[in-house]
Design a protein around this motif. Structure first.
Motif, PDB file in Angstrom:
ATOM      1  N   THR A 223       0.859  -1.180   0.000  1.00 27.68           N
ATOM      2  CA  THR A 223       0.000   0.000   0.000  1.00 27.68           C
ATOM      3  C   THR A 223       0.895   1.229   0.000  1.00 27.68           C
ATOM      4  N   LEU A 224       0.706   2.088  -0.992  1.00 27.86           N
ATOM      5  CA  LEU A 224       1.505   3.307  -1.105  1.00 27.86           C
ATOM      6  C   LEU A 224       0.637   4.533  -0.873  1.00 27.86           C
ATOM      7  N   LEU A 225       1.260   5.575  -0.369  1.00 27.62           N
ATOM      8  CA  LEU A 225       0.625   6.874  -0.194  1.00 27.62           C
ATOM      9  C   LEU A 225       1.519   7.922  -0.841  1.00 27.62           C
ATOM     10  N   VAL A 226       0.930   8.872  -1.526  1.00 23.31           N
ATOM     11  CA  VAL A 226       1.686   9.976  -2.130  1.00 23.31           C
ATOM     12  C   VAL A 226       1.261  11.268  -1.450  1.00 23.31           C
ATOM     13  N   LEU A 227       2.206  11.913  -0.788  1.00 24.16           N
ATOM     14  CA  LEU A 227       1.952  13.179  -0.101  1.00 24.16           C
ATOM     15  C   LEU A 227       2.287  14.327  -1.042  1.00 24.16           C
ATOM     16  N   ALA A 228       1.382  15.301  -1.143  1.00 23.11           N
ATOM     17  CA  ALA A 228       1.591  16.442  -2.043  1.00 23.11           C
ATOM     18  C   ALA A 228       1.137  17.721  -1.368  1.00 23.11           C
ATOM     19  N   THR A 229       1.631  18.846  -1.891  1.00 23.16           N
ATOM     20  CA  THR A 229       1.234  20.163  -1.392  1.00 23.16           C
ATOM     21  C   THR A 229       0.826  21.039  -2.562  1.00 23.16           C
ATOM     22  N   ARG A 230       0.037  22.052  -2.248  1.00 19.55           N
ATOM     23  CA  ARG A 230      -0.324  23.050  -3.261  1.00 19.55           C
ATOM     24  C   ARG A 230       0.722  24.168  -3.180  1.00 19.55           C
ATOM     25  N   GLY A 231       1.754  24.024  -3.978  1.00 19.38           N
ATOM     26  CA  GLY A 231       2.875  24.949  -3.942  1.00 19.38           C
ATOM     27  C   GLY A 231       4.155  24.220  -3.598  1.00 19.38           C
ATOM     28  N   ASP A 232       5.282  24.836  -3.954  1.00 22.65           N
ATOM     29  CA  ASP A 232       6.558  24.145  -3.729  1.00 22.65           C
ATOM     30  C   ASP A 232       7.663  25.103  -3.314  1.00 22.65           C
ATOM     31  N   VAL A 233       7.292  26.211  -2.685  1.00 24.79           N
ATOM     32  CA  VAL A 233       8.307  27.111  -2.137  1.00 24.79           C
ATOM     33  C   VAL A 233       8.738  26.550  -0.793  1.00 24.79           C
ATOM     34  N   PRO A 234       9.846  27.049  -0.218  1.00 18.22           N
ATOM     35  CA  PRO A 234      10.326  26.480   1.049  1.00 18.22           C
ATOM     36  C   PRO A 234       9.275  26.382   2.140  1.00 18.22           C
ATOM     37  N   ALA A 235       8.406  27.385   2.267  1.00 17.40           N
ATOM     38  CA  ALA A 235       7.376  27.330   3.304  1.00 17.40           C
ATOM     39  C   ALA A 235       6.404  26.177   3.054  1.00 17.40           C
ATOM     40  N   ASP A 236       6.125  25.867   1.773  1.00 14.75           N
ATOM     41  CA  ASP A 236       5.259  24.730   1.453  1.00 14.75           C
ATOM     42  C   ASP A 236       5.919  23.429   1.875  1.00 14.75           C
ATOM     43  N   ARG A 237       7.218  23.366   1.774  1.00 13.45           N
ATOM     44  CA  ARG A 237       7.937  22.154   2.156  1.00 13.45           C
ATOM     45  C   ARG A 237       7.926  21.972   3.680  1.00 13.45           C
ATOM     46  N   VAL A 238       7.991  23.082   4.403  1.00 12.34           N
ATOM     47  CA  VAL A 238       7.846  22.986   5.859  1.00 12.34           C
ATOM     48  C   VAL A 238       6.454  22.463   6.198  1.00 12.34           C
ATOM     49  N   ARG A 239       5.442  22.959   5.486  1.00  8.58           N
ATOM     50  CA  ARG A 239       4.079  22.459   5.703  1.00  8.58           C
ATOM     51  C   ARG A 239       3.980  20.982   5.344  1.00  8.58           C
ATOM     52  N   ALA A 240       4.664  20.579   4.287  1.00 10.25           N
ATOM     53  CA  ALA A 240       4.664  19.166   3.903  1.00 10.25           C
ATOM     54  C   ALA A 240       5.238  18.312   5.028  1.00 10.25           C
ATOM     55  N   GLY A 241       6.285  18.809   5.676  1.00  9.01           N
ATOM     56  CA  GLY A 241       6.888  18.068   6.775  1.00  9.01           C
ATOM     57  C   GLY A 241       5.951  17.953   7.971  1.00  9.01           C
ATOM     58  N   LEU A 270      11.677  12.693 -12.667  1.00  7.28           N
ATOM     59  CA  LEU A 270      10.707  11.685 -12.239  1.00  7.28           C
ATOM     60  C   LEU A 270       9.702  12.276 -11.247  1.00  7.28           C
ATOM     61  N   ARG A 271      10.152  13.233 -10.463  1.00  8.45           N
ATOM     62  CA  ARG A 271       9.215  13.894  -9.551  1.00  8.45           C
ATOM     63  C   ARG A 271       8.096  14.577 -10.332  1.00  8.45           C
ATOM     64  N   GLU A 272       8.406  15.022 -11.542  1.00  6.74           N
ATOM     65  CA  GLU A 272       7.379  15.650 -12.375  1.00  6.74           C
ATOM     66  C   GLU A 272       6.204  14.708 -12.624  1.00  6.74           C
ATOM     67  N   ARG A 273       6.468  13.408 -12.622  1.00  7.87           N
ATOM     68  CA  ARG A 273       5.412  12.430 -12.862  1.00  7.87           C
ATOM     69  C   ARG A 273       4.444  12.349 -11.678  1.00  7.87           C
ATOM     70  N   LEU A 274       4.882  12.839 -10.524  1.00  7.02           N
ATOM     71  CA  LEU A 274       4.037  12.860  -9.329  1.00  7.02           C
ATOM     72  C   LEU A 274       3.505  14.263  -9.048  1.00  7.02           C
ATOM     73  N   THR A 275       3.656  15.137 -10.020  1.00  5.43           N
ATOM     74  CA  THR A 275       3.300  16.542  -9.856  1.00  5.43           C
ATOM     75  C   THR A 275       2.349  16.971 -10.965  1.00  5.43           C
ATOM     76  N   ASP A 276       1.390  17.820 -10.632  1.00  2.00           N
ATOM     77  CA  ASP A 276       0.467  18.408 -11.598  1.00  2.00           C
ATOM     78  C   ASP A 276       0.625  19.920 -11.512  1.00  2.00           C
ATOM     79  N   VAL A 277       1.506  20.448 -12.355  1.00  2.00           N
ATOM     80  CA  VAL A 277       1.822  21.872 -12.293  1.00  2.00           C
ATOM     81  C   VAL A 277       0.597  22.721 -12.584  1.00  2.00           C
ATOM     82  N   ARG A 278      -0.261  22.257 -13.481  1.00  2.00           N
ATOM     83  CA  ARG A 278      -1.443  23.048 -13.835  1.00  2.00           C
ATOM     84  C   ARG A 278      -2.360  23.250 -12.642  1.00  2.00           C
ATOM     85  N   ARG A 279      -2.424  22.255 -11.757  1.00  2.00           N
ATOM     86  CA  ARG A 279      -3.246  22.376 -10.552  1.00  2.00           C
ATOM     87  C   ARG A 279      -2.418  22.852  -9.362  1.00  2.00           C
ATOM     88  N   ASN A 280      -1.127  23.124  -9.593  1.00  2.00           N
ATOM     89  CA  ASN A 280      -0.204  23.555  -8.537  1.00  2.00           C
ATOM     90  C   ASN A 280      -0.141  22.528  -7.411  1.00  2.00           C
TER      91      ASN A 280
END
Length: 310
Positions: A223-241, A270-280
């Motif tokens: 069972t896999l889970l993919v964690l994502a955020t709306r945005g990818d600036v440093p503050a978004d990465r802190v929120r991801a953590g 490869l990370r692009e494959r787990l990312t939807d830039v159009r939906r941010n």
């Protein structure tokens, strides 16, 4: 108050980090704690832009917040590009949910062992999705076809990472046990080998073939889970953590074992494959969850090494 804040910081240092690098520094003031990235501990080969470093900082921030709530305060976090400030806030009574998550803190460990073939109940997965949502992140459970695609990406990413210059030297830095150390990945946390190449787990024993590591029979349909955020600036990465740690603690409370599979988000193409830039929507981490045997904790640095003078 100082003693309470020190105990909360001590709890925060149990947060997960890439290669158990513990890339954080804390600064205690009268009414707040600063949680800052420590660039000296960034993994230059696997994490050149510091994305995973900031996720680790975010995980420490959430653990600090949770510890303060359990201690009877309402924390007030403010996120910055290089970390966060968590103010103590007004007194508050911890809820049963806070008590449950906080009780899971010392039991959360990365588990690289084979998991049982038992399915994770849908209600438990829904709780993990809700945990990520509470921290402003998205958590997706890929169906079988998409799951196999993610596993395929992970295998490709693992091969590409091993071919990077400096990969082995960086791995050696965090796995060599020539002295008693309080960071890095000890042999007890490597996990068994996987002769069938069922799962693309990072091989921490790559440079130590002399170690006796019997092969494991890993579950064929993880069972896999993919964690994502709306945005990818440093503050978004802190929120991801912060979302990552809430999910990990919720999983621990449910009796689940978890393994990060970070390779596919460490290769930009490869990370692009787990990312939807159009939906941010930006992929930040892949997790494997299931039921496994308990594992030992990895070491942590003492407060004297992570507390900075204000």
């Amino acid at each position: 108050m100082r003693k309470t804040l020190e105990e909360c910081v001590r709890s925060a240092t149990t947060a997960p980090s890439l290669h158990n690098s513990q890339p954080w520094r804390f600064r205690i003031h009268d009414d707040r704690v600063d949680v800052l990235a420590d660039p000296a501990r960034k993994l230059a080969v696997l994490d050149p832009d510091g994305r995973e470093m900031m996720i680790s900082v975010g995980a420490a921030v959430f653990t600090l917040r949770l510890s303060l709530m359990r201690a009877g305060f309402v924390p007030q976090p403010e996120i910055f590009d290089d970390g966060a400030t968590v103010r103590v806030g007004r007194p508050g009574t911890p809820t049963p949910a806070v008590e449950a998550l906080a009780a899971a803190i010392p039991h959360r460990h990365t588990n690289r062992q084979p998991f049982a073939r038992a399915a994770v109940p849908a209600a438990v997965l829904a709780d993990l999705i809700a945990a990520a949502h509470r921290e402003g992140a998205l958590l997706h459970v890929p169906p079988p076809v998409a799951r196999n695609a993610v596993l395929g990406l992970s295998r490709v990413a693992d091969r590409r990472l091993r071919a990077r210059g400096g990969y082995r030297a960086e791995l050696a830095r965090w796995t060599t046990q020539r002295r008693i150390r309080r960071d890095g990945v000890p042999p007890s946390a490597y996990g068994p080998g996987d002769p069938a190449d069922t799962l693309p787990l990072r091989d921490f024993g790559l440079l130590q073939p002399q170690l006796s590591r019997p092969g494991g029979r890993f579950e064929p349909d993880p069972t896999l889970l993919v964690l994502a955020t709306r945005g990818d600036v440093p503050a978004d990465r802190v929120r991801a953590g912060q979302a990552l740690q809430r999910v990990l603690l919720a999983a621990t409370w449910h009796g689940l074992a978890v393994t990060p599979i970070s390779q596919p988000v460490e290769v930009p193409a490869l990370r692009e494959r787990l990312t939807d830039v159009r939906r941010n929507v930006w992929g930040q981490m892949v997790l494997r969850v299931g039921y496994g045997v308990p594992v030992m904790a990895t070491p942590r640095r003492p407060l004297s090494e992570v507390l900075a003078v204000p």
